[in-house]
Design an enzyme around this catalytic site. Sequence first.
Site, PDB file in Angstrom:
ATOM      1  N   ARG A   1       0.864  -1.187   0.000  1.00 26.55           N
ATOM      2  CA  ARG A   1       0.000   0.000   0.000  1.00 26.55           C
ATOM      3  C   ARG A   1       0.896   1.230   0.000  1.00 26.55           C
ATOM      4  O   ARG A   1       2.105   1.136   0.264  1.00 26.55           O
ATOM      5  CB  ARG A   1      -0.890  -0.004   1.257  1.00 26.55           C
ATOM      6  CG  ARG A   1      -1.891  -1.125   1.237  1.00 26.55           C
ATOM      7  CD  ARG A   1      -2.720  -1.172   2.516  1.00 26.55           C
ATOM      8  NE  ARG A   1      -3.555  -2.358   2.532  1.00 26.55           N
ATOM      9  CZ  ARG A   1      -3.806  -3.096   3.606  1.00 26.55           C
ATOM     10  NH1 ARG A   1      -3.280  -2.773   4.776  1.00 26.55           N
ATOM     11  NH2 ARG A   1      -4.586  -4.145   3.522  1.00 26.55           N
TER      12      ARG A   1
ATOM     13  N   ARG B   1     -10.891   3.013   5.733  1.00 24.85           N
ATOM     14  CA  ARG B   1      -9.427   2.941   5.608  1.00 24.85           C
ATOM     15  C   ARG B   1      -9.006   3.282   4.177  1.00 24.85           C
ATOM     16  O   ARG B   1      -7.920   3.836   3.967  1.00 24.85           O
ATOM     17  CB  ARG B   1      -8.943   1.537   6.008  1.00 24.85           C
ATOM     18  CG  ARG B   1      -7.437   1.457   6.161  1.00 24.85           C
ATOM     19  CD  ARG B   1      -6.991   0.150   6.757  1.00 24.85           C
ATOM     20  NE  ARG B   1      -7.198  -0.976   5.836  1.00 24.85           N
ATOM     21  CZ  ARG B   1      -6.934  -2.238   6.139  1.00 24.85           C
ATOM     22  NH1 ARG B   1      -6.467  -2.551   7.332  1.00 24.85           N
ATOM     23  NH2 ARG B   1      -7.136  -3.189   5.250  1.00 24.85           N
TER      24      ARG B   1
ATOM     25  N   ARG C   1     -12.903  -9.416   1.373  1.00 26.52           N
ATOM     26  CA  ARG C   1     -12.488  -9.412   2.784  1.00 26.52           C
ATOM     27  C   ARG C   1     -13.695  -9.554   3.711  1.00 26.52           C
ATOM     28  O   ARG C   1     -13.624 -10.216   4.752  1.00 26.52           O
ATOM     29  CB  ARG C   1     -11.685  -8.137   3.100  1.00 26.52           C
ATOM     30  CG  ARG C   1     -10.264  -8.234   2.533  1.00 26.52           C
ATOM     31  CD  ARG C   1      -9.430  -6.985   2.720  1.00 26.52           C
ATOM     32  NE  ARG C   1      -8.117  -7.189   2.108  1.00 26.52           N
ATOM     33  CZ  ARG C   1      -6.949  -7.134   2.740  1.00 26.52           C
ATOM     34  NH1 ARG C   1      -6.904  -6.831   4.017  1.00 26.52           N
ATOM     35  NH2 ARG C   1      -5.819  -7.356   2.116  1.00 26.52           N
TER      36      ARG C   1
END
Length: 403
Positions: free
Chosen positions: A175, A268, A279
């Site tokens: 990320r 997020r 997820r």
Amino acid sequence: MGEVHESSADGLEEFLAVGLDLESNGCQTATMLGEKIYVIGGGSDDDALSIGVRILDKSTGKWEIPMVLGTVPAPCKSHSAVFLNKERILVLKRDSAPDDCTWFLEVDTLFVKEQKEILGTEVVAWSKGVNGDGPKPVVISGPSGVGKGTLINKLMNEFPSTFGFSVSHTTRAPREKEKNGVHYHFTERSIMEKDIRDGKFLESAHVHGNLYGTSIEAVEVVTDSGKRCILDIDVQGARSVKASSLEVVSIFMCPPSFEELEKRLRARGTETEEQVQKRLRNARAELEQGKSSGLFDHIVVNDNLETCYANLKKILNLNGSNDDVCQPSKCIELPAGYSVSEMDQKVLIHCGTNEEGNASNSLYVFDASLLKGGAPGRTRGLNAYAIDPFTEGLNGLKQVKSF
Ligand SMILES: Nc1ncnc2c1ncn2[C@@H]1O[C@H](COP(=O)(O)OP(=O)(O)OP(=O)(O)O)[C@@H](O)[C@H]1O
Ligand SMILES: Nc1nc2c(ncn2[C@@H]2O[C@H](COP(=O)(O)O)[C@@H](O)[C@H]2O)c(=O)[nH]1
């Protein structure tokens, strides 16, 4: 248990003919279990900078170079080797730093037996000895977005000398703010798969479409720095760790509700919509397994961050800010001449001479019944002490010096 002598590998033919009478050159030891003689010392073929291991099968007369797992100790001028419980060899390095003098070469432990089965070859595994019990590593699991990373960061910031993070390997892309070697070791799938096959990983799992894993080295690096290791791994990983010899405290983290989990994951902003969906789908199964499997020692709910952090600290016995580093091990130096016997699961080492070569009657005790952990990772719970046989007699085994 037989006697153990420091030995020269060149003397092995003679050794086979005459039994245990070996010449000593201090660099290598030969330790026997059944038909096998483990010769420890000298550089391995692969790496002249580490202690090598060879095995002689007495029944066939053939040498074998085993696959060596775990971090291999650096060479030293000499060492002593003693079999413990027919499953591991205690190796005491001379002239080494206190935190580098006690090692175990596992030759027939559960871990080694499993690895022999998996790898289909002769296997031995090194594990460094850590004095006393040492703190158990902490496994933190929970669905993606529950707040594991946030709480681990809080712990590491408040207790930087107490905790160290086990940096996992992953095949997922980094990320924006993630650094290689800090948040993860970002790696290619083929490389990671080979390393897994080569026995370099404590556990690994396919999570949300990528491969993740904890290398043995990742845990050892933290343990060696004297810190308590924190592992942020999924439920499959937690199950593998529980089945391993690594004794851990395991904590499962739940969200206050599924809606809140979804909100945090979206807020997020690190995943695409497709990844968020994946997820969240996996989260349902993870929550079910985490809460009901009996796999975890503790279950915490991360609703209010500060309340959850306080609960976490209570579980980990962190009262106040006692940010301590563990005490390093001390070292027992065995002289060239000594004999070994066993009594009540204790290994007694009787030294005929002291370090200057003069007559001595030092008696050391290694309590093998208290060992915990082992490869992969460190061997804890080593209880070594000196006794005075003149004043107390062997039955007394009164401890006169702790290590
Ligand atoms: N108690 C909390 N209340 C509200 N927001 C929280 C709380 N705890 C964490 N968060 C936020 O939720 C988001 C997810 O947290 P975090 O990244 O720590 O989750 P994670 O469990 O480590 O996820 P992953 O498994 O994907 O790495 C972050 O934006 C974080 O700031
Ligand atoms: N079994 C393992 N799971 C791991 C490891 N490192 C991280 N994880 C878990 O993966 C997911 C996703 O993490 P992310 O950083 O991509 O959001 C999360 O549940 C982690 O706990 C590992 O080494 N082994």
